[in-house]
Motif scaffolding. Structure first.
Motif, PDB file in Angstrom:
ATOM      1  N   ALA A 311       8.083  28.780  10.367  1.00  0.00           N
ATOM      2  CA  ALA A 311       9.435  29.172  10.789  1.00  0.00           C
ATOM      3  C   ALA A 311      10.460  28.778   9.730  1.00  0.00           C
ATOM      4  O   ALA A 311      11.364  29.562   9.395  1.00  0.00           O
ATOM      5  CB  ALA A 311       9.777  28.534  12.132  1.00  0.00           C
ATOM      6  N   ALA A 312      10.325  27.560   9.177  1.00  0.00           N
ATOM      7  CA  ALA A 312      11.257  27.121   8.137  1.00  0.00           C
ATOM      8  C   ALA A 312      11.104  27.968   6.878  1.00  0.00           C
ATOM      9  O   ALA A 312      12.099  28.299   6.212  1.00  0.00           O
ATOM     10  CB  ALA A 312      11.018  25.645   7.814  1.00  0.00           C
ATOM     11  N   ALA A 313       9.875  28.341   6.561  1.00  0.00           N
ATOM     12  CA  ALA A 313       9.650  29.176   5.386  1.00  0.00           C
ATOM     13  C   ALA A 313      10.224  30.575   5.593  1.00  0.00           C
ATOM     14  O   ALA A 313      10.805  31.170   4.675  1.00  0.00           O
ATOM     15  CB  ALA A 313       8.156  29.246   5.082  1.00  0.00           C
ATOM     16  N   GLU A 314      10.065  31.131   6.787  1.00  0.00           N
ATOM     17  CA  GLU A 314      10.657  32.443   7.083  1.00  0.00           C
ATOM     18  C   GLU A 314      12.166  32.394   6.938  1.00  0.00           C
ATOM     19  O   GLU A 314      12.783  33.326   6.389  1.00  0.00           O
ATOM     20  CB  GLU A 314      10.290  32.870   8.506  1.00  0.00           C
ATOM     21  N   GLY A 345      13.230  30.100  21.893  1.00  0.00           N
ATOM     22  CA  GLY A 345      13.656  28.706  21.742  1.00  0.00           C
ATOM     23  C   GLY A 345      12.559  27.694  21.600  1.00  0.00           C
ATOM     24  O   GLY A 345      12.824  26.493  21.617  1.00  0.00           O
ATOM     25  N   HIS A 346      11.304  28.136  21.423  1.00  0.00           N
ATOM     26  CA  HIS A 346      10.217  27.151  21.465  1.00  0.00           C
ATOM     27  C   HIS A 346      10.186  26.226  20.259  1.00  0.00           C
ATOM     28  O   HIS A 346       9.592  25.159  20.321  1.00  0.00           O
ATOM     29  CB  HIS A 346       8.858  27.848  21.641  1.00  0.00           C
ATOM     30  N   HIS A 347      10.834  26.605  19.146  1.00  0.00           N
ATOM     31  CA  HIS A 347      10.851  25.711  17.987  1.00  0.00           C
ATOM     32  C   HIS A 347      11.894  24.605  18.140  1.00  0.00           C
ATOM     33  O   HIS A 347      11.665  23.479  17.687  1.00  0.00           O
ATOM     34  CB  HIS A 347      11.147  26.501  16.705  1.00  0.00           C
ATOM     35  N   GLN A 348      13.013  24.912  18.770  1.00  0.00           N
ATOM     36  CA  GLN A 348      14.099  23.936  18.903  1.00  0.00           C
ATOM     37  C   GLN A 348      14.663  23.941  20.319  1.00  0.00           C
ATOM     38  O   GLN A 348      15.824  24.287  20.542  1.00  0.00           O
ATOM     39  CB  GLN A 348      15.205  24.251  17.888  1.00  0.00           C
ATOM     40  N   PRO A 349      13.868  23.554  21.305  1.00  0.00           N
ATOM     41  CA  PRO A 349      14.384  23.492  22.685  1.00  0.00           C
ATOM     42  C   PRO A 349      15.455  22.411  22.796  1.00  0.00           C
ATOM     43  O   PRO A 349      15.389  21.391  22.104  1.00  0.00           O
ATOM     44  CB  PRO A 349      13.136  23.142  23.507  1.00  0.00           C
ATOM     45  N   ASP A 350      16.432  22.650  23.663  1.00  0.00           N
ATOM     46  CA  ASP A 350      17.565  21.730  23.714  1.00  0.00           C
ATOM     47  C   ASP A 350      17.397  20.586  24.705  1.00  0.00           C
ATOM     48  O   ASP A 350      18.234  19.690  24.767  1.00  0.00           O
ATOM     49  CB  ASP A 350      18.865  22.490  24.026  1.00  0.00           C
ATOM     50  N   GLY A 351      16.331  20.613  25.506  1.00  0.00           N
ATOM     51  CA  GLY A 351      16.095  19.507  26.420  1.00  0.00           C
ATOM     52  C   GLY A 351      16.883  19.561  27.707  1.00  0.00           C
ATOM     53  O   GLY A 351      16.837  18.616  28.502  1.00  0.00           O
ATOM     54  N   ARG A 356      13.262  23.621  30.980  1.00  0.00           N
ATOM     55  CA  ARG A 356      11.998  22.882  30.874  1.00  0.00           C
ATOM     56  C   ARG A 356      10.815  23.798  30.569  1.00  0.00           C
ATOM     57  O   ARG A 356       9.851  23.362  29.948  1.00  0.00           O
ATOM     58  CB  ARG A 356      11.747  22.081  32.149  1.00  0.00           C
ATOM     59  N   GLU A 357      10.864  25.048  31.000  1.00  0.00           N
ATOM     60  CA  GLU A 357       9.743  25.938  30.701  1.00  0.00           C
ATOM     61  C   GLU A 357       9.686  26.255  29.208  1.00  0.00           C
ATOM     62  O   GLU A 357       8.602  26.375  28.634  1.00  0.00           O
ATOM     63  CB  GLU A 357       9.825  27.196  31.554  1.00  0.00           C
ATOM     64  N   THR A 358      10.835  26.359  28.565  1.00  0.00           N
ATOM     65  CA  THR A 358      10.857  26.507  27.115  1.00  0.00           C
ATOM     66  C   THR A 358      10.303  25.251  26.454  1.00  0.00           C
ATOM     67  O   THR A 358       9.563  25.319  25.468  1.00  0.00           O
ATOM     68  CB  THR A 358      12.278  26.794  26.619  1.00  0.00           C
ATOM     69  N   ALA A 359      10.654  24.087  27.019  1.00  0.00           N
ATOM     70  CA  ALA A 359      10.126  22.822  26.493  1.00  0.00           C
ATOM     71  C   ALA A 359       8.607  22.765  26.636  1.00  0.00           C
ATOM     72  O   ALA A 359       7.911  22.246  25.754  1.00  0.00           O
ATOM     73  CB  ALA A 359      10.780  21.650  27.217  1.00  0.00           C
ATOM     74  N   LEU A 360       8.072  23.298  27.734  1.00  0.00           N
ATOM     75  CA  LEU A 360       6.620  23.318  27.929  1.00  0.00           C
ATOM     76  C   LEU A 360       5.935  24.143  26.842  1.00  0.00           C
ATOM     77  O   LEU A 360       4.889  23.746  26.309  1.00  0.00           O
ATOM     78  CB  LEU A 360       6.274  23.884  29.305  1.00  0.00           C
ATOM     79  N   ALA A 379      -2.385  25.346  10.147  1.00  0.00           N
ATOM     80  CA  ALA A 379      -0.949  25.300   9.903  1.00  0.00           C
ATOM     81  C   ALA A 379      -0.409  23.892  10.099  1.00  0.00           C
ATOM     82  O   ALA A 379      -1.018  23.049  10.768  1.00  0.00           O
ATOM     83  CB  ALA A 379      -0.238  26.266  10.850  1.00  0.00           C
ATOM     84  N   THR A 380       0.743  23.626   9.519  1.00  0.00           N
ATOM     85  CA  THR A 380       1.427  22.355   9.718  1.00  0.00           C
ATOM     86  C   THR A 380       1.789  22.193  11.192  1.00  0.00           C
ATOM     87  O   THR A 380       2.308  23.124  11.809  1.00  0.00           O
ATOM     88  CB  THR A 380       2.706  22.306   8.864  1.00  0.00           C
ATOM     89  N   VAL A 381       1.524  21.030  11.741  1.00  0.00           N
ATOM     90  CA  VAL A 381       1.835  20.777  13.144  1.00  0.00           C
ATOM     91  C   VAL A 381       3.346  20.616  13.289  1.00  0.00           C
ATOM     92  O   VAL A 381       3.954  19.812  12.578  1.00  0.00           O
ATOM     93  CB  VAL A 381       1.108  19.511  13.649  1.00  0.00           C
ATOM     94  N   PRO A 382       3.976  21.372  14.190  1.00  0.00           N
ATOM     95  CA  PRO A 382       5.435  21.287  14.329  1.00  0.00           C
ATOM     96  C   PRO A 382       5.898  19.903  14.789  1.00  0.00           C
ATOM     97  O   PRO A 382       5.153  19.158  15.435  1.00  0.00           O
ATOM     98  CB  PRO A 382       5.753  22.349  15.394  1.00  0.00           C
ATOM     99  N   ALA A 383       7.131  19.588  14.466  1.00  0.00           N
ATOM    100  CA  ALA A 383       7.741  18.348  14.943  1.00  0.00           C
ATOM    101  C   ALA A 383       8.053  18.469  16.429  1.00  0.00           C
ATOM    102  O   ALA A 383       8.295  19.563  16.946  1.00  0.00           O
ATOM    103  CB  ALA A 383       9.011  18.049  14.155  1.00  0.00           C
ATOM    104  N   LEU A 384       8.045  17.336  17.119  1.00  0.00           N
ATOM    105  CA  LEU A 384       8.352  17.305  18.545  1.00  0.00           C
ATOM    106  C   LEU A 384       9.843  17.101  18.762  1.00  0.00           C
ATOM    107  O   LEU A 384      10.471  16.246  18.119  1.00  0.00           O
ATOM    108  CB  LEU A 384       7.582  16.164  19.212  1.00  0.00           C
ATOM    109  N   SER A 385      10.416  17.876  19.682  1.00  0.00           N
ATOM    110  CA  SER A 385      11.774  17.623  20.152  1.00  0.00           C
ATOM    111  C   SER A 385      11.704  16.541  21.220  1.00  0.00           C
ATOM    112  O   SER A 385      11.209  16.783  22.319  1.00  0.00           O
ATOM    113  CB  SER A 385      12.387  18.902  20.739  1.00  0.00           C
ATOM    114  N   GLU A 386      12.164  15.356  20.903  1.00  0.00           N
ATOM    115  CA  GLU A 386      12.110  14.250  21.864  1.00  0.00           C
ATOM    116  C   GLU A 386      12.901  14.554  23.134  1.00  0.00           C
ATOM    117  O   GLU A 386      12.432  14.262  24.237  1.00  0.00           O
ATOM    118  CB  GLU A 386      12.606  12.961  21.216  1.00  0.00           C
ATOM    119  N   PRO A 387      14.119  15.164  23.044  1.00  0.00           N
ATOM    120  CA  PRO A 387      14.837  15.506  24.286  1.00  0.00           C
ATOM    121  C   PRO A 387      14.035  16.469  25.161  1.00  0.00           C
ATOM    122  O   PRO A 387      14.039  16.340  26.393  1.00  0.00           O
ATOM    123  CB  PRO A 387      16.131  16.145  23.776  1.00  0.00           C
ATOM    124  N   ALA A 388      13.343  17.430  24.539  1.00  0.00           N
ATOM    125  CA  ALA A 388      12.544  18.377  25.323  1.00  0.00           C
ATOM    126  C   ALA A 388      11.393  17.658  26.014  1.00  0.00           C
ATOM    127  O   ALA A 388      11.107  17.912  27.192  1.00  0.00           O
ATOM    128  CB  ALA A 388      12.026  19.492  24.414  1.00  0.00           C
TER     129      ALA A 388
END
Length: 436
Positions: A311-314, A345-351, A356-360, A379-388
């Motif tokens: 996603a960041a590369a795109e 929103g699955h890359h950057q859910p807002d929490g 919550r379904e987007t967070a899932l 692929a590189t494992v994505p970072a976790l959104s702690e708020p999500a």
């Protein structure tokens, strides 16, 4: 198999059946080796006893003392090989540590089972300087809406799906009429029956008619499943030289499966809906592949040499990522906002609690990427959104059970879309050497 009081349960015992709390929440999946975190979780959920198949440690472990020497060496090698893929995940936090440890154990078990020579597996290459800007960033000047404006027509939904969705949206349509519409598309009918007979729906008796499937699934869930199946069908003609479609949908199936399993222990979320959200979460990648294959290849190249997420590369190549394209496409297809939001929103859910379904789907995407096989070239494992993650109210103690429960379900789901084919060999991305 024997029944053991929770107070007598010990590290290394293997659950013979799913363990559920007093409110039906899945606490421990069948086949999981019990550890201290599981024992604490079971007590917290009011579990009084569990069925175990063995009071010995699972193969490859030496009881409470840990793995035997051979397994320990294999795990140590896997840990070193996998570490670069997990650079974006906080491995000191309970979630990241648990996901990484499970990935190591699963990779070691697979390597031992297939006799893989880990010493022959190359270490991840160092990050290199990117190619010159003139050749890498020449694909700017487009936006998600311009890509999708033609794609909505190009990848239009089959007529039977459109008619079925119209019928599902009408309160006057009977179950018999729904069955008749579905029956006009034998392929859709077969896939739907395979899905409702899979472990995800847990039917005790075989579902052999469309009318029974409609009754079992329910109108809202059926509409969601039809949308998912329609979207998969719409991109069935992607050139295999551009993308391994089996691998692409296998990742989607894994993401959807893990999302549904997480939803089962997360009150107020719908497993059927998040399954489809997970299945379709990367669908924007297919639009980019179809419309801008060279740019897709450049993004993959940048991802590999810089260690970025795709996603960041795109975003670096195009100025937007596939999640933005997914939103434009699913909006153009008039999909419900809940499904559209999961893909967008699955890359950057807002929490937020209402998201919550987007967070899932966000968490499930991490699990599907982290636990994929082959493990060392993924692929590189994505970072976790702690708020999500916090918004879900879950503990990392549920993750081992999710991992075990997911294996059979993922295979069953793949069989719905890809019957009698060989397993995927890599994570779905275009090869930058082809048509770039």
């Amino acid at each position: 198999m024997k029944q053991v009081n929770i107070e007598d349960a010990a590290h290394g015992m293997v659950a013979g059946e799913d363990v559920r709390g007093a409110d039906g929440v899945l606490v421990l999946a069948r086949g999981t080796a019990v550890d201290e975190a599981h024992l604490r979780a079971m007590r917290a959920y009011g579990v009084r006893s569990l069925s175990v198949v063995s009071d010995e440690a699972p193969p490859g472990e030496a009881g409470p003392g840990g793995p035997d020497d051979g397994t320990a060496a294999t795990e140590a090698r896997c840990r070193a090989l996998l570490a670069p893929r997990f650079a974006a995940l906080d491995l000191d936090a309970p979630f990241g540590r648990t996901v990484f440890d499970l990935a190591v154990r699963r990779a070691a078990a697979r390597a031992l089972a297939c006799g893989l020579d880990l010493d022959a597996v190359p270490a991840a290459p160092p990050h290199l300087a990117p190619p010159p800007e003139a050749s890498l960033f020449s694909a700017r000047g487009v936006d998600p809406q311009s890509l999708v404006s033609g794609e909505v027509e190009l990848a239009s939904l089959p007529e039977v799906h459109v008619r079925l969705l119209d019928a599902l949206n009408s309160d006057k349509t009977s179950a018999g009429e729904l069955s008749t519409i579905i029956g006009r598309d034998p392929g859709l009918a077969a896939r739907l029956l395979k899905l409702v007979n899979s472990p995800a729906y847990g039917s005790r008796a075989p579902v052999d008619t469309i009318s029974r499937a409609v009754a079992l699934v329910g109108r809202a869930e059926l509409a969601t499943l039809v949308m998912g199946l329609a979207a998969v069908h719409a991109f069935g003609d992607i050139d295999p030289e551009l993308c391994d479609m089996r691998a692409f949908w296998s990742h989607g199936a894994a993401c959807g499966t893990y999302a549904a399993l997480l939803a089962a222990v997360c009150p107020g979320t719908a497993p059927d809906r998040v399954f489809v959200g997970g299945l379709l979460h990367d669908i924007g990648q297919l639009v980019i592949l179809r419309r801008l294959p060279a740019a897709a290849g450049r993004a993959l190249l940048l991802s590999r040499i810089e260690g970025l997420s795709i996603a960041a590369a795109e975003d670096a190549v195009l100025g937007f990522d596939h999640a933005a394209v997914s939103r434009a496409l699913l909006t153009g297809w008039h999909f419900p906002e809940t499904l559209t939001a999961m893909a967008a929103g699955h890359h950057q859910p807002d929490g937020r609690p209402e998201a919550r379904e987007t967070a899932l789907v966000h968490v499930a995407d991490i699990l599907a990427t982290a636990w994929a096989w082959p493990a060392f070239a993924g692929a590189t494992v994505p970072a976790l959104s702690e708020p999500a993650w916090r918004s879900l109210g879950l503990s990392a103690a549920v993750l081992p059970g999710i991992a075990v429960a997911g294996e059979d379900r993922i295979r069953d789901t793949e069989a719905v879309f890809f019957p009698a084919q060989t397993p995927p060999q890599a994570r779905p991305h275009p090869d930058p050497r082809k048509r770039t």
